[in-house]
Design a protein around this motif. Structure first.
Motif, short mmCIF file in Angstrom:
data_model
loop_
_atom_site.label_atom_id
_atom_site.label_comp_id
_atom_site.label_asym_id
_atom_site.label_seq_id
_atom_site.Cartn_x
_atom_site.Cartn_y
_atom_site.Cartn_z
N SER A 271 0.83 -1.21 0.00
CA SER A 271 0.00 0.00 0.00
C SER A 271 0.86 1.25 0.00
O SER A 271 0.36 2.35 -0.28
CB SER A 271 -0.92 0.00 1.23
N ALA B 236 3.21 3.50 -1.78
CA ALA B 236 3.53 3.71 -3.19
C ALA B 236 5.02 3.69 -3.46
O ALA B 236 5.46 3.20 -4.51
CB ALA B 236 2.93 5.05 -3.66
N ARG C 25 6.20 0.06 -3.40
CA ARG C 25 5.69 -0.60 -4.62
C ARG C 25 6.49 -0.18 -5.85
O ARG C 25 6.84 -1.00 -6.70
CB ARG C 25 4.21 -0.25 -4.79
N GLN C 26 6.81 1.10 -5.92
CA GLN C 26 7.55 1.63 -7.06
C GLN C 26 8.96 1.06 -7.11
O GLN C 26 9.46 0.67 -8.16
CB GLN C 26 7.60 3.16 -6.99
#
Length: 478
Positions: free
Chosen positions: A199, A201, A204-205
């Motif tokens: 969750s 960002a 995740r990136q």
């Protein structure tokens, strides 16, 4: 369209400028300076660190010489520059697609004036038809390699782009790195699936960047912690690319079939020699995904230890072709110039396609490798070419089977491997289907779908200060 671009009088030209910026003077130099320098102002914020532009001088009726402060120099043809004008009338600002009619550009097109603006690091050109073009030094540098006339030894390409691609849409793509097994074993190859779905960002990136970089650099990437459930392989494929349906469906299972009813060698326990998939298709899939959903032993004691059965093997085709090109140029030439027929019959489908084992690009670099002894059809060559081909083919396969190039890893439940199917050859050691219960789920995607998403990931990472490195994000060793 070109009649709208090439209008004639200076006061009516300058299409890259708004009407409020059009100069009242008919002096072309004044027009150039007032229009192009003004229109270049917003571009100053887009400059990047790198060699600075120091000179732009016409050297003939056909080209201009551009020099950077690291003594690299390139000579750009006028017709090429005119064709690649970046203004909004020549290129759509939203789609970055060309609007100019290339075929309608006069081959003898010339500038009225060329001005290098140190303040904005741009080269501005007022063409003989009155059109105004502004070129950033970074854009010129990114496209400099074919036009180099000085400084080739110190020139470092910053991009690996396709022709007519705007670097600002997809810059910083690292070039593939050929590897041996020893080299790959030293790399952090696994990315955590949980990070890919985080969750956060930023997390995740970074994980998506790490996974994509591994795939671009090595043609091979791994995920761990993928739930051992149906269709997660499709979810991963659609996260980094776009899953491609084939005659095997949108996905396929690699699972032991009953003896006597095996429809494909992959569904048996036999050893699978090194190969690339679907060479018999017009364009074989660029990426393959394999997700290990089950691996267990139904027999405690076997002649071959369980951890030695069903190992996945990967060989970098770029490293092998580099080696054969260096050690046996004749074999390399035969394999890169001889078309080979691949064919396959599967249920009601029959496919056939002709392609060399080594495919070259216009720059003489290896672009693709195609190998599959199982689907290679009888050679249709002149008798004089039969022995040279078999000799070269044997040499190539000897290298493919050389332990230096063979990276082996037994996929565990929850692990997923992604590899470039036109670069990395894959195979499998044999396993005893009565002792080992093994199930993989796989799918394919096209390489350009991955590259499209990869460019977006790179743009986002560059904006946040990350660099394209295989160690980006949270990874762990093999």
């Amino acid at each position: 369209m070109l009649r709208q671009l090439f209008r004639g009088a200076v006061g009516d030209l300058l299409p890259s400028c708004s009407s409020s910026l059009r100069p009242k003077s008919t002096n072309p130099v004044a027009a150039l300076r007032r229009c192009c320098v003004t229109s270049a102002q917003p571009q100053q914020q887009q400059q990047r660190a790198g060699p600075g532009l120091v000179q732009a001088l016409p050297v003939s009726n056909h080209s201009v010489r551009v020099v950077w402060d690291d003594r690299v120099a390139s000579q750009y043809n006028y017709v090429w520059l005119r064709d690649n004008c970046r203004c909004s009338e020549c290129m759509d600002p939203g789609t970055q697609q060309k609007l100019i009619d290339t075929a309608a550009i006069p081959l003898d097109t010339q500038p009225r004036d060329i001005v290098f603006s140190p303040s904005s690091s741009t080269v501005q050109v007022l063409w003989s038809d009155g059109h105004c073009s502004t070129f950033e030094d970074s854009w010129l540098r990114d496209h400099a390699e074919p036009f180099l006339i000085e400084g080739r030894s110190q020139f470092t390409p910053k991009l690996d782009t396709v022709s007519n691609e705007d670097p600002h849409l997809g810059g910083g793509i690292p070039r593939p790195l050929p590897w041996t097994a020893e080299m790959l074993e030293a790399q952090a190859m696994f990315v955590d699936y949980g990070d890919l779905q985080s969750s956060d960002a930023d997390v995740r990136q970074r994980s998506l960047l790490a996974l994509s970089n591994n795939l671009q650099l090595y043609g091979l990437a791994y995920l761990k912690g993928v739930p051992c459930e149906e269709n997660y392989v499709l979810h991963v494929a659609n996260t980094i690319s776009l899953a491609k349906k084939t005659c095997y469906g949108d996905k396929f299972d690699v699972i032991q079939e009953a003896v006597g009813s095996v429809s494909h060698l992959a569904y048996s326990g036999k050893e699978l020699d090194m190969h690339t998939d679907l060479n018999y298709r017009e364009k074989s899939p660029g990426l393959q995904f394999l997700h290990c959903m089950e691996l267990s032993w139904v027999k405690e004691k076997t002649s071959v230890p369980g951890d030695k059965q069903g190992l996945n093997i990967f060989v970098d085709g770029f490293a092998v072709t580099e080696e054969i090109r260096r050690t046996d140029p004749s074999a390399f030439h035969v394999l890169s110039s001889t078309p080979v027929n691949f064919s396959m019959r599967y249920k009601e489908h029959t496919y056939t396609h002709q392609v060399p084992i080594i495919c070259m690009g216009s720059d003489e670099e290896v672009q693709e490798v195609h190998l599959s002894n199982r689907s290679m059809a009888p050679l249709q060559l002149a008798p004089s070419m039969i022995m040279p081909f078999y000799s070269a083919y044997k040499r190539f396969n000897d290298l493919v089977r050389d332990r230096r190039f063979r990276y082996m890893h037994q996929l565990q439940p929850g692990e997923l491997v992604i590899f470039n199917n036109r670069r990395v050859m894959h195979g499998r050691t044999a396993y005893d289907p009565t002792a080992v219960k093994r199930r993989l789920q796989g799918c394919y995607s096209d390489l350009d779908e991955f590259m499209s998403k990869y460019r977006s990931v790179l743009l986002a990472s560059q904006a946040s200060g990350d660099t394209p490195s295989s160690s980006s994000g949270k990874t762990s060793g093999v």
